[in-house]
Design an enzyme around this catalytic site. Structure first.
Site, PDB file in Angstrom:
ATOM      1  CG  HIS A 189      32.581  46.488  27.364  1.00  0.00           C
ATOM      2  ND1 HIS A 189      32.137  45.196  27.329  1.00  0.00           N
ATOM      3  CD2 HIS A 189      33.448  46.545  28.423  1.00  0.00           C
ATOM      4  CE1 HIS A 189      32.696  44.506  28.308  1.00  0.00           C
ATOM      5  NE2 HIS A 189      33.490  45.299  28.981  1.00  0.00           N
ATOM      6  CD  GLU A 209      30.156  43.651  24.343  1.00  0.00           C
ATOM      7  OE1 GLU A 209      29.741  42.499  24.163  1.00  0.00           O
ATOM      8  OE2 GLU A 209      30.167  44.191  25.473  1.00  0.00           O
ATOM      9  CG  ASN A 216      31.512  41.332  30.515  1.00  0.00           C
ATOM     10  OD1 ASN A 216      32.371  40.535  30.115  1.00  0.00           O
ATOM     11  ND2 ASN A 216      31.809  42.558  30.908  1.00  0.00           N
TER      12      ASN A 216
HETATM   13  C1  HSC Z   1      32.718  36.963  36.501  1.00  0.00           C
HETATM   14  C2  HSC Z   1      33.462  37.249  35.214  1.00  0.00           C
HETATM   15  C3  HSC Z   1      34.057  38.574  35.103  1.00  0.00           C
HETATM   16  C4  HSC Z   1      34.305  39.007  33.712  1.00  0.00           C
HETATM   17  C5  HSC Z   1      34.958  40.362  33.726  1.00  0.00           C
HETATM   18  C6  HSC Z   1      34.783  41.085  32.452  1.00  0.00           C
HETATM   19  C7  HSC Z   1      35.833  42.084  32.179  1.00  0.00           C
HETATM   20  C8  HSC Z   1      35.582  42.870  30.903  1.00  0.00           C
HETATM   21  O1  HSC Z   1      34.441  43.676  30.979  1.00  0.00           O
HETATM   22  C9  HSC Z   1      35.546  42.067  29.646  1.00  0.00           C
HETATM   23  C10 HSC Z   1      36.857  41.413  29.355  1.00  0.00           C
HETATM   24  O2  HSC Z   1      37.851  42.032  29.054  1.00  0.00           O
HETATM   25  S1  HSC Z   1      36.798  39.730  29.485  1.00  0.00           S
HETATM   26  C11 HSC Z   1      38.421  39.219  29.133  1.00  0.00           C
HETATM   27  C12 HSC Z   1      38.609  39.063  27.675  1.00  0.00           C
HETATM   28  N1  HSC Z   1      39.927  38.557  27.450  1.00  0.00           N
HETATM   29  C13 HSC Z   1      40.159  37.262  27.205  1.00  0.00           C
HETATM   30  O3  HSC Z   1      39.262  36.452  27.158  1.00  0.00           O
HETATM   31  C14 HSC Z   1      41.607  36.926  27.042  1.00  0.00           C
HETATM   32  C15 HSC Z   1      41.796  35.484  26.701  1.00  0.00           C
HETATM   33  N2  HSC Z   1      43.202  35.217  26.551  1.00  0.00           N
HETATM   34  C16 HSC Z   1      43.898  35.462  25.400  1.00  0.00           C
HETATM   35  O4  HSC Z   1      43.358  35.883  24.401  1.00  0.00           O
HETATM   36  C17 HSC Z   1      45.367  35.147  25.439  1.00  0.00           C
HETATM   37  O5  HSC Z   1      45.605  34.225  26.458  1.00  0.00           O
HETATM   38  C18 HSC Z   1      46.271  36.419  25.620  1.00  0.00           C
HETATM   39  C19 HSC Z   1      46.183  37.296  24.374  1.00  0.00           C
HETATM   40  C20 HSC Z   1      45.894  37.243  26.854  1.00  0.00           C
HETATM   41  C21 HSC Z   1      47.710  35.987  25.840  1.00  0.00           C
HETATM   42  O6  HSC Z   1      48.071  35.166  24.779  1.00  0.00           O
HETATM   43  P1  HSC Z   1      48.982  33.884  24.988  1.00  0.00           P
HETATM   44  O7  HSC Z   1      49.127  33.245  23.687  1.00  0.00           O
HETATM   45  O8  HSC Z   1      48.358  33.117  26.099  1.00  0.00           O
HETATM   46  O9  HSC Z   1      50.322  34.465  25.542  1.00  0.00           O
HETATM   47  P2  HSC Z   1      51.389  35.436  24.871  1.00  0.00           P
HETATM   48  O10 HSC Z   1      52.268  34.619  23.975  1.00  0.00           O
HETATM   49  O11 HSC Z   1      51.986  36.181  26.013  1.00  0.00           O
HETATM   50  O12 HSC Z   1      50.592  36.483  23.992  1.00  0.00           O
HETATM   51  C22 HSC Z   1      50.140  36.234  22.656  1.00  0.00           C
HETATM   52  C23 HSC Z   1      50.424  37.424  21.814  1.00  0.00           C
HETATM   53  O13 HSC Z   1      49.772  38.583  22.316  1.00  0.00           O
HETATM   54  C24 HSC Z   1      50.730  39.605  22.564  1.00  0.00           C
HETATM   55  N3  HSC Z   1      50.309  40.393  23.713  1.00  0.00           N
HETATM   56  C25 HSC Z   1      49.844  39.915  24.893  1.00  0.00           C
HETATM   57  N4  HSC Z   1      49.473  40.936  25.666  1.00  0.00           N
HETATM   58  C26 HSC Z   1      49.725  42.091  24.953  1.00  0.00           C
HETATM   59  C27 HSC Z   1      49.537  43.455  25.226  1.00  0.00           C
HETATM   60  N5  HSC Z   1      49.029  43.862  26.379  1.00  0.00           N
HETATM   61  N6  HSC Z   1      49.870  44.346  24.262  1.00  0.00           N
HETATM   62  C28 HSC Z   1      50.379  43.969  23.107  1.00  0.00           C
HETATM   63  N7  HSC Z   1      50.563  42.670  22.808  1.00  0.00           N
HETATM   64  C29 HSC Z   1      50.249  41.746  23.719  1.00  0.00           C
HETATM   65  C30 HSC Z   1      52.051  38.877  22.786  1.00  0.00           C
HETATM   66  O14 HSC Z   1      53.140  39.708  22.486  1.00  0.00           O
HETATM   67  C31 HSC Z   1      51.921  37.731  21.816  1.00  0.00           C
HETATM   68  O15 HSC Z   1      52.265  38.142  20.509  1.00  0.00           O
HETATM   69  P3  HSC Z   1      52.897  37.122  19.469  1.00  0.00           P
HETATM   70  O16 HSC Z   1      53.110  38.001  18.309  1.00  0.00           O
HETATM   71  O17 HSC Z   1      51.869  36.073  19.235  1.00  0.00           O
HETATM   72  O18 HSC Z   1      54.154  36.642  20.101  1.00  0.00           O
HETATM   73  N1  NAD Z   2      39.821  44.899  33.839  1.00  0.00           N
HETATM   74  C1  NAD Z   2      39.120  44.444  32.826  1.00  0.00           C
HETATM   75  O1  NAD Z   2      39.321  43.313  32.352  1.00  0.00           O
HETATM   76  C2  NAD Z   2      38.066  45.321  32.194  1.00  0.00           C
HETATM   77  C3  NAD Z   2      37.619  45.014  30.901  1.00  0.00           C
HETATM   78  C4  NAD Z   2      36.641  45.839  30.309  1.00  0.00           C
HETATM   79  C5  NAD Z   2      36.142  46.921  31.003  1.00  0.00           C
HETATM   80  N2  NAD Z   2      36.610  47.199  32.249  1.00  0.00           N
HETATM   81  C6  NAD Z   2      36.075  48.400  32.916  1.00  0.00           C
HETATM   82  O2  NAD Z   2      37.004  49.466  32.711  1.00  0.00           O
HETATM   83  C7  NAD Z   2      37.026  50.321  33.844  1.00  0.00           C
HETATM   84  C8  NAD Z   2      38.446  50.413  34.383  1.00  0.00           C
HETATM   85  O3  NAD Z   2      38.894  49.124  34.712  1.00  0.00           O
HETATM   86  P1  NAD Z   2      40.456  48.818  34.925  1.00  0.00           P
HETATM   87  O4  NAD Z   2      40.562  47.342  35.035  1.00  0.00           O
HETATM   88  O5  NAD Z   2      41.261  49.554  33.921  1.00  0.00           O
HETATM   89  O6  NAD Z   2      40.685  49.475  36.350  1.00  0.00           O
HETATM   90  P2  NAD Z   2      42.070  49.929  37.028  1.00  0.00           P
HETATM   91  O7  NAD Z   2      41.846  49.864  38.488  1.00  0.00           O
HETATM   92  O8  NAD Z   2      43.227  49.220  36.429  1.00  0.00           O
HETATM   93  O9  NAD Z   2      42.194  51.472  36.597  1.00  0.00           O
HETATM   94  C9  NAD Z   2      41.308  52.479  37.025  1.00  0.00           C
HETATM   95  C10 NAD Z   2      42.115  53.764  37.128  1.00  0.00           C
HETATM   96  O10 NAD Z   2      41.213  54.859  37.297  1.00  0.00           O
HETATM   97  C11 NAD Z   2      41.847  55.804  38.145  1.00  0.00           C
HETATM   98  N3  NAD Z   2      40.797  56.664  38.686  1.00  0.00           N
HETATM   99  C12 NAD Z   2      39.880  56.362  39.624  1.00  0.00           C
HETATM  100  N4  NAD Z   2      39.047  57.405  39.795  1.00  0.00           N
HETATM  101  C13 NAD Z   2      39.443  58.370  38.927  1.00  0.00           C
HETATM  102  C14 NAD Z   2      38.963  59.674  38.599  1.00  0.00           C
HETATM  103  N5  NAD Z   2      37.915  60.201  39.218  1.00  0.00           N
HETATM  104  N6  NAD Z   2      39.599  60.386  37.635  1.00  0.00           N
HETATM  105  C15 NAD Z   2      40.681  59.869  36.994  1.00  0.00           C
HETATM  106  N7  NAD Z   2      41.172  58.623  37.260  1.00  0.00           N
HETATM  107  C16 NAD Z   2      40.551  57.891  38.203  1.00  0.00           C
HETATM  108  C17 NAD Z   2      42.588  54.973  39.182  1.00  0.00           C
HETATM  109  O11 NAD Z   2      43.646  55.713  39.752  1.00  0.00           O
HETATM  110  C18 NAD Z   2      43.079  53.792  38.322  1.00  0.00           C
HETATM  111  O12 NAD Z   2      44.389  54.016  37.846  1.00  0.00           O
HETATM  112  C19 NAD Z   2      35.995  49.771  34.812  1.00  0.00           C
HETATM  113  O13 NAD Z   2      34.760  50.408  34.598  1.00  0.00           O
HETATM  114  C20 NAD Z   2      35.921  48.297  34.423  1.00  0.00           C
HETATM  115  O14 NAD Z   2      34.681  47.711  34.733  1.00  0.00           O
HETATM  116  C21 NAD Z   2      37.558  46.438  32.872  1.00  0.00           C
END
Ligand code: HSC
Ligand code: NAD
Length: 310
Positions: free
Chosen positions: A164, A176, A214
């Site tokens: 994860h 994770e 999460n």
């Molecule tokens: C009901 C709830 C649901 C929960 C869902 C769960 C989902 C999932 O399972 C778990 C998760 O992911 S939970 C989610 C967990 N996530 C969180 O909790 C995220 C929390 N947020 C953060 O950690 C920060 O706000 C960010 C890192 C997103 C942006 O940082 P910032 O300071 O606000 O803005 P910045 O200045 O733009 O960026 C800073 C630096 O990062 C760099 N960079 C950015 N994107 C990049 C990329 N794709 N590639 C490469 N680099 C990238 C950027 O270049 C910069 O570099 P520098 O060298 O410093 O100039």
């Molecule tokens: N978005 C988040 O912050 C996050 C963080 C951690 C984990 N995840 C988990 O990661 C997984 C993907 O999330 P995401 O946000 O990247 O979703 P997303 O919608 O951005 O991407 C999913 C992709 O899978 C493709 N797809 C669907 N069915 C497929 C198949 N059978 N074969 C090949 N490709 C297929 C879709 O075309 C799409 O491009 C989910 O299980 C989500 O729970 C999401």
């Protein structure tokens, strides 16, 4: 900021270690899959990125190129030519494909990052299990589904587990590693080693709802929504409070919009169905309303906040 230096350091030291996984197939080229493909390619591994949609794959390649550019800027601040070489080499290690079965044939590890839907994941894993070589480890990046339940359809249960990652994958340092009930010790160790090789700090999780992050993050975000819904504080103030008062990089409501309100709702609904007596997982009318209106957060230009459309 520290992230990149740390990623950079781990990158340079870890690829020398004996990580048996060299060929990685990532299924799902969306937000998470493209990030996972990127970190594996950065670490010197051969990657096949698979999606059902070639358009998605084209977009993924573009965003991986851009994000590698950001990494290169950090790692090779004073040597832009080396940075360009780093980007070109990493991109050169990523192939794309649309057939998961074909793309599994040379994989040591397959990481699934497709839509968060049990039936769709089952269908895919059945296909992967029959197509991949016997030694291949199969892993899911699920946010909220049970690893044992996802893996129930594969024969190689000893070679099945959870990996994860966190969004954005290239920046977030945690991985994770989830041990299912039948995940073997060898598989678990290989997943831990691979996680380190791609620059992540790994923790061990059991297959419990939400694993560690999460399980804590979802109730926290949901409580923030309920606080806002009750009118106890404004959205801005809730976010400022957690950033300045608790040191979080984003406030909970900003994070909810960043992750996607549909994802928030999907996780909450799934857990509520499974654990109807748990008050922390009860539905949130505000969340349901926003999702029904198509206000899903940053990706649709509006969620709890409004965003400028790019
Ligand atoms: C009901 C709830 C649901 C929960 C869902 C769960 C989902 C999932 O399972 C778990 C998760 O992911 S939970 C989610 C967990 N996530 C969180 O909790 C995220 C929390 N947020 C953060 O950690 C920060 O706000 C960010 C890192 C997103 C942006 O940082 P910032 O300071 O606000 O803005 P910045 O200045 O733009 O960026 C800073 C630096 O990062 C760099 N960079 C950015 N994107 C990049 C990329 N794709 N590639 C490469 N680099 C990238 C950027 O270049 C910069 O570099 P520098 O060298 O410093 O100039
Ligand atoms: N978005 C988040 O912050 C996050 C963080 C951690 C984990 N995840 C988990 O990661 C997984 C993907 O999330 P995401 O946000 O990247 O979703 P997303 O919608 O951005 O991407 C999913 C992709 O899978 C493709 N797809 C669907 N069915 C497929 C198949 N059978 N074969 C090949 N490709 C297929 C879709 O075309 C799409 O491009 C989910 O299980 C989500 O729970 C999401």
């Amino acid at each position: 900021m520290i992230n990149f230096r740390i990623i950079g350091r781990q990158f340079s030291t870890s690829i020398s270690k004996q990580n048996a996984i060299k060929n990685v197939t990532v299924i799902g080229g969306g937000l998470m899959g493209s990030g996972i493909a990127q970190v594996a390619a950065q670490a010197g591994q051969s990657v096949t990125l698979v999606d059902v949609s070639s358009d998605v794959l084209a977009k993924s390649q573009k965003s991986i190129g851009a994000n590698l550019g950001r990494v290169a800027k950090k790692l090779y601040k004073d040597k832009p030519e080396d940075g360009e070489k780093f980007v070109a080499e990493a991109l050169g290690r990523i192939k794309t494909a649309t057939d998961p079965g074909e793309a599994s044939k040379s994989a040591d590890l397959i990481v699934e990052a497709i839509v968060e839907n049990m039936d769709v994941k089952h269908k895919l894993f059945k296909q992967l299990d029959s197509a991949a070589p016997a030694h291949t480890i199969l892993a899911s990046n699920t946010s909220s589904l049970s690893i044992n339940e996802i893996g129930s359809v594969v024969k190689r249960k000893d070679k099945f587990g959870g990996l994860h990652f966190f969004n954005p994958v290239p920046v977030m340092r945690l991985l994770e590693v989830v041990k299912g009930a039948e995940t073997s010790e060898d598989t678990y160790k290989s997943m831990m080693e691979w996680g380190k090789a791609v620059g992540k700090t790994c923790i061990t999780c059991k297959d419990t709802p939400g694993f560690v992050v999460n399980r804590l993050l979802v109730p926290y975000i949901c409580e923030a929504m309920r606080l806002y819904e009750r009118g106890d504080a404004s959205a801005r103030d809730i976010d400022i409070a957690m950033k300045l008062g608790a040191g979080y990089p984003m406030g909970p409501l900003e994070l909810a919009d960043y992750v996607g309100l549909d994802t928030n709702k999907f996780i909450l609904d799934g857990w509520h169905k499974k654990f109807p007596d748990q008050p922390l997982f009860k539905p949130i009318p505000l969340l349901n309303k926003l999702v029904a209106e198509g206000k899903l957060g940053v990706k649709t230009g509006e969620g709890i906040y409004k965003y400028d459309k790019k």
